[in-house]
Design a protein around this motif. Structure first.
Motif, PDB file in Angstrom:
ATOM      1  N   HIS A   7      17.466 -21.543 -58.285  1.00  0.00           N
ATOM      2  CA  HIS A   7      16.551 -20.395 -58.234  1.00  0.00           C
ATOM      3  C   HIS A   7      15.577 -20.540 -57.068  1.00  0.00           C
ATOM      4  CE1 HIS A   7      13.215 -17.872 -60.411  1.00  0.00           C
ATOM      5  NE2 HIS A   7      13.736 -17.229 -59.386  1.00  0.00           N
ATOM      6  N   ALA A   8      15.065 -21.751 -56.874  1.00  0.00           N
ATOM      7  CA  ALA A   8      14.124 -21.987 -55.781  1.00  0.00           C
ATOM      8  C   ALA A   8      14.783 -21.733 -54.431  1.00  0.00           C
ATOM      9  CB  ALA A   8      13.590 -23.413 -55.847  1.00  0.00           C
ATOM     10  N   GLU A   9      16.025 -22.194 -54.266  1.00  0.00           N
ATOM     11  CA  GLU A   9      16.727 -21.984 -53.000  1.00  0.00           C
ATOM     12  C   GLU A   9      16.945 -20.494 -52.736  1.00  0.00           C
ATOM     13  OE1 GLU A   9      20.311 -24.238 -53.126  1.00  0.00           O
ATOM     14  OE2 GLU A   9      19.313 -26.168 -52.767  1.00  0.00           O
ATOM     15  N   LYS A  10      17.344 -19.750 -53.759  1.00  0.00           N
ATOM     16  CA  LYS A  10      17.561 -18.311 -53.580  1.00  0.00           C
ATOM     17  C   LYS A  10      16.257 -17.602 -53.263  1.00  0.00           C
ATOM     18  CE  LYS A  10      21.690 -17.887 -56.500  1.00  0.00           C
ATOM     19  NZ  LYS A  10      22.258 -17.319 -57.739  1.00  0.00           N
ATOM     20  N   PHE A  11      15.180 -17.997 -53.945  1.00  0.00           N
ATOM     21  CA  PHE A  11      13.872 -17.380 -53.713  1.00  0.00           C
ATOM     22  C   PHE A  11      13.395 -17.644 -52.290  1.00  0.00           C
ATOM     23  CE2 PHE A  11       9.160 -18.194 -54.012  1.00  0.00           C
ATOM     24  CZ  PHE A  11       8.778 -16.861 -53.986  1.00  0.00           C
ATOM     25  N   VAL A  12      13.455 -18.889 -51.859  1.00  0.00           N
ATOM     26  CA  VAL A  12      12.985 -19.240 -50.513  1.00  0.00           C
ATOM     27  C   VAL A  12      13.871 -18.575 -49.462  1.00  0.00           C
ATOM     28  CG1 VAL A  12      12.674 -21.138 -48.883  1.00  0.00           C
ATOM     29  CG2 VAL A  12      11.920 -21.394 -51.251  1.00  0.00           C
ATOM     30  N   SER A  13      15.177 -18.594 -49.672  1.00  0.00           N
ATOM     31  CA  SER A  13      16.083 -17.959 -48.722  1.00  0.00           C
ATOM     32  C   SER A  13      15.771 -16.477 -48.584  1.00  0.00           C
ATOM     33  CB  SER A  13      17.535 -18.156 -49.163  1.00  0.00           C
ATOM     34  OG  SER A  13      18.432 -17.583 -48.245  1.00  0.00           O
ATOM     35  N   SER A  14      15.455 -15.829 -49.685  1.00  0.00           N
ATOM     36  CA  SER A  14      15.173 -14.385 -49.646  1.00  0.00           C
ATOM     37  C   SER A  14      13.945 -14.080 -48.806  1.00  0.00           C
ATOM     38  CB  SER A  14      14.995 -13.833 -51.065  1.00  0.00           C
ATOM     39  OG  SER A  14      13.769 -14.285 -51.649  1.00  0.00           O
ATOM     40  N   ILE A  15      12.956 -14.962 -48.803  1.00  0.00           N
ATOM     41  CA  ILE A  15      11.758 -14.773 -47.989  1.00  0.00           C
ATOM     42  C   ILE A  15      12.125 -14.764 -46.510  1.00  0.00           C
ATOM     43  CG2 ILE A  15       9.529 -15.756 -47.329  1.00  0.00           C
ATOM     44  CD1 ILE A  15       9.530 -14.599 -50.136  1.00  0.00           C
ATOM     45  N   PHE A  16      12.960 -15.717 -46.118  1.00  0.00           N
ATOM     46  CA  PHE A  16      13.348 -15.805 -44.714  1.00  0.00           C
ATOM     47  C   PHE A  16      14.259 -14.639 -44.315  1.00  0.00           C
ATOM     48  CE2 PHE A  16      11.824 -20.074 -45.434  1.00  0.00           C
ATOM     49  CZ  PHE A  16      11.202 -20.382 -44.233  1.00  0.00           C
ATOM     50  N   GLU A  17      15.189 -14.276 -45.176  1.00  0.00           N
ATOM     51  CA  GLU A  17      16.069 -13.153 -44.859  1.00  0.00           C
ATOM     52  C   GLU A  17      15.269 -11.860 -44.731  1.00  0.00           C
ATOM     53  OE1 GLU A  17      19.908 -12.782 -46.817  1.00  0.00           O
ATOM     54  OE2 GLU A  17      19.622 -14.780 -47.692  1.00  0.00           O
ATOM     55  N   ALA A  18      14.251 -11.689 -45.581  1.00  0.00           N
ATOM     56  CA  ALA A  18      13.414 -10.486 -45.511  1.00  0.00           C
ATOM     57  C   ALA A  18      12.640 -10.407 -44.207  1.00  0.00           C
ATOM     58  CB  ALA A  18      12.450 -10.448 -46.697  1.00  0.00           C
ATOM     59  N   ASN A  19      12.490 -11.558 -43.539  1.00  0.00           N
ATOM     60  CA  ASN A  19      11.784 -11.601 -42.267  1.00  0.00           C
ATOM     61  C   ASN A  19      12.727 -11.675 -41.072  1.00  0.00           C
ATOM     62  OD1 ASN A  19       8.585 -11.940 -42.464  1.00  0.00           O
ATOM     63  ND2 ASN A  19       9.513 -12.836 -44.290  1.00  0.00           N
ATOM     64  N   GLY A  20      13.987 -11.328 -41.291  1.00  0.00           N
ATOM     65  CA  GLY A  20      14.924 -11.190 -40.192  1.00  0.00           C
ATOM     66  C   GLY A  20      15.733 -12.419 -39.835  1.00  0.00           C
ATOM     67  N   PRO A  50       4.633 -20.671 -44.930  1.00  0.00           N
ATOM     68  CA  PRO A  50       3.754 -19.756 -44.178  1.00  0.00           C
ATOM     69  C   PRO A  50       3.755 -20.015 -42.678  1.00  0.00           C
ATOM     70  CG  PRO A  50       2.674 -20.455 -46.203  1.00  0.00           C
ATOM     71  CD  PRO A  50       3.916 -21.283 -46.080  1.00  0.00           C
ATOM     72  N   ALA A  51       3.721 -21.279 -42.263  1.00  0.00           N
ATOM     73  CA  ALA A  51       3.756 -21.593 -40.831  1.00  0.00           C
ATOM     74  C   ALA A  51       5.110 -21.228 -40.237  1.00  0.00           C
ATOM     75  CB  ALA A  51       3.459 -23.076 -40.611  1.00  0.00           C
ATOM     76  N   TYR A  52       6.194 -21.514 -40.947  1.00  0.00           N
ATOM     77  CA  TYR A  52       7.531 -21.173 -40.464  1.00  0.00           C
ATOM     78  C   TYR A  52       7.662 -19.665 -40.224  1.00  0.00           C
ATOM     79  CZ  TYR A  52       9.941 -25.681 -41.400  1.00  0.00           C
ATOM     80  OH  TYR A  52      10.382 -26.976 -41.378  1.00  0.00           O
ATOM     81  N   ILE A  53       7.130 -18.875 -41.155  1.00  0.00           N
ATOM     82  CA  ILE A  53       7.258 -17.426 -41.049  1.00  0.00           C
ATOM     83  C   ILE A  53       6.344 -16.874 -39.960  1.00  0.00           C
ATOM     84  CG2 ILE A  53       6.928 -15.226 -42.244  1.00  0.00           C
ATOM     85  CD1 ILE A  53       9.418 -16.699 -43.161  1.00  0.00           C
ATOM     86  N   SER A  54       5.125 -17.382 -39.876  1.00  0.00           N
ATOM     87  CA  SER A  54       4.208 -16.874 -38.849  1.00  0.00           C
ATOM     88  C   SER A  54       4.752 -17.171 -37.456  1.00  0.00           C
ATOM     89  CB  SER A  54       2.809 -17.469 -39.020  1.00  0.00           C
ATOM     90  OG  SER A  54       2.789 -18.870 -38.760  1.00  0.00           O
ATOM     91  N   GLN A  55       5.378 -18.335 -37.280  1.00  0.00           N
ATOM     92  CA  GLN A  55       5.977 -18.670 -35.990  1.00  0.00           C
ATOM     93  C   GLN A  55       7.194 -17.789 -35.705  1.00  0.00           C
ATOM     94  OE1 GLN A  55       6.534 -22.995 -35.612  1.00  0.00           O
ATOM     95  NE2 GLN A  55       4.753 -23.267 -36.922  1.00  0.00           N
ATOM     96  N   LEU A  56       7.917 -17.448 -36.741  1.00  0.00           N
ATOM     97  CA  LEU A  56       9.055 -16.545 -36.594  1.00  0.00           C
ATOM     98  C   LEU A  56       8.583 -15.178 -36.100  1.00  0.00           C
ATOM     99  CD1 LEU A  56      12.130 -15.963 -37.353  1.00  0.00           C
ATOM    100  CD2 LEU A  56      11.210 -15.127 -39.522  1.00  0.00           C
ATOM    101  N   ARG A  57       7.513 -14.678 -36.673  1.00  0.00           N
ATOM    102  CA  ARG A  57       7.050 -13.326 -36.372  1.00  0.00           C
ATOM    103  C   ARG A  57       6.530 -13.176 -34.951  1.00  0.00           C
ATOM    104  NH1 ARG A  57       3.951 -12.007 -42.161  1.00  0.00           N
ATOM    105  NH2 ARG A  57       5.863 -11.545 -43.347  1.00  0.00           N
ATOM    106  N   VAL A  58       6.037 -14.252 -34.366  1.00  0.00           N
ATOM    107  CA  VAL A  58       5.537 -14.160 -32.984  1.00  0.00           C
ATOM    108  C   VAL A  58       6.572 -14.626 -31.972  1.00  0.00           C
ATOM    109  CG1 VAL A  58       3.143 -14.433 -33.725  1.00  0.00           C
ATOM    110  CG2 VAL A  58       4.444 -16.459 -33.017  1.00  0.00           C
ATOM    111  N   GLY A  59       7.763 -14.986 -32.433  1.00  0.00           N
ATOM    112  CA  GLY A  59       8.824 -15.395 -31.523  1.00  0.00           C
ATOM    113  C   GLY A  59       8.814 -16.857 -31.135  1.00  0.00           C
ATOM    114  N   LYS A  60       7.991 -17.649 -31.798  1.00  0.00           N
ATOM    115  CA  LYS A  60       7.959 -19.082 -31.515  1.00  0.00           C
ATOM    116  C   LYS A  60       9.215 -19.767 -32.059  1.00  0.00           C
ATOM    117  CE  LYS A  60       4.638 -22.916 -31.909  1.00  0.00           C
ATOM    118  NZ  LYS A  60       3.260 -23.269 -32.314  1.00  0.00           N
TER     119      LYS A  60
END
Length: 329
Positions: A7-20, A50-60
């Motif tokens: 469940h944790a893997e699916k939940f975390v994966s969904s966060i990243f997929e939702a962010n492209g 949170p850091a992984y996603i914020s870096q994703l959103r700015v193209g880092k």
């Protein structure tokens, strides 16, 4: 909130997929972060999201990067992570390097243009589970000064090693070359907790218990001058061999400022049968028994392996503060 591993893997994966992030990449990242959490290594687990996603959103970070492999030499596998997350590239090396090691006796895997390597114990153990001996190094953004200096040049630069043990879990050694892993300071900062005064110096070179000041300052090297020298060795082995940034050139893994960190990771896999027999794991079991036969002594890695087994059975708990941050993403 408690989650099963699945469940944790699916939940975390969904966060990243939702962010492209590409689904395959998202699943690779999710497996690694949840495995870190399950092993009791929260500083490299879901608190990184949170850091992984914020870096994703700015193209880092490029969430659509697909690692690309080449074979510049018969015993060498070179993987370009493409400024993406490290875990898809690491998975590629874990998938392809064992066959090379068995064919050549020893194999070298180098990963360039990469990101946070996570809990390297979990990577090298995957080789030991296949009967191989593995050694891994990875550099990180500068957080330690050369011995006697005050300016950060080296990362905490972990070293990991694993080997099969007959009839038991593999021997796994994983250590940062700072006195403690920087992820522990990051976790303390997120929780609003203080840290021991021998973990880090502030920007003026003074011991500090404030994790914010520690992040701005430098880490205390393990073993003082020896730890600093080993950190330099890792810079050469990880960044030097892969063409990655040295620690002092790399941007932070903890925020969304700067360009891609472009770090390097190096993995050496050895087929122990090159010694001419297949009794390596049995001989190592003898050594393990001698260690564990001493009162209060235990093999490195056993505590984490025990925690992981419990987590596989009972699931993991994601604390409310980080769960709220993750859901907001």
């Amino acid at each position: 909130m408690k989650f099963s591993i699945e469940h944790a893997e699916k939940f975390v994966s969904s966060i990243f997929e939702a962010n492209g992030v590409l689904p395959a990449n998202a699943q690779s990242v999710a497996r690694a972060l949840v495995a870190a959490e399950a092993a009791g290594q929260g500083g490299h687990g879901v608190r990184r999201i949170p850091a992984y996603i914020s870096q994703l959103r700015v193209g880092k970070i490029d969430g659509t990067a697909k690692p690309a492999a080449s074979r510049p030499r018969p015993s060498v596998l070179s993987v370009d992570a493409g400024y993406g997350y490290a875990y898809p590239a690491i998975d590629m090396v874990v998938d392809q390097l064992p066959a090379i090691a068995r064919a050549q006796g020893i194999a070298l895997g180098v990963i360039g243009r990469s990101h946070h390597a996570g809990v390297m114990a979990l990577t090298v153990e995957r080789f030991a589970d296949q009967g191989l001996v593995a050694f891994m190094v990875a550099n990180a953004p500068a957080s330690m000064a050369p011995w006697g200096g005050t300016k950060p040049l080296y990362g905490t630069n972990p070293i990991a090693f694993a080997a099969p043990v007959d009839g038991a879990d593999p021997l796994v050694i994983d250590l940062a070359l700072s006195k403690v892993a920087r992820g522990k300071i990051m976790a303390a900062r997120q929780k609003g907790e203080s840290i021991p005064d021998d973990w880090a110096f502030d920007s003026q070179g003074r011991p500090t218990t404030d994790p914010d000041e520690a992040i701005k300052g430098t880490m205390v090297p393990a073993g003082d001058a020896k730890g600093a020298a080993l950190a330099l060795m890792v810079e050469v082995m990880a960044a030097g061999l892969t063409g990655g940034n040295f620690g002092f050139q790399a941007s932070s893994l903890l925020d969304d400022t700067g360009t891609a960190p472009s770090l390097g990771h190096t993995i050496i896999a050895i087929d122990p049968t090159i010694a001419g027999d297949d009794i390596f794991a049995r001989r190592l079991a003898l050594m393990a028994a001698e260690i564990e036969g001493q009162e209060n002594a235990r093999l490195p890695g056993r505590r984490s392996q025990g925690i992981r087994k419990q987590s596989l059975e009972n699931g993991i708990v994601i604390e409310d503060d980080i769960l709220a941050q993750i859901k907001a993403l």
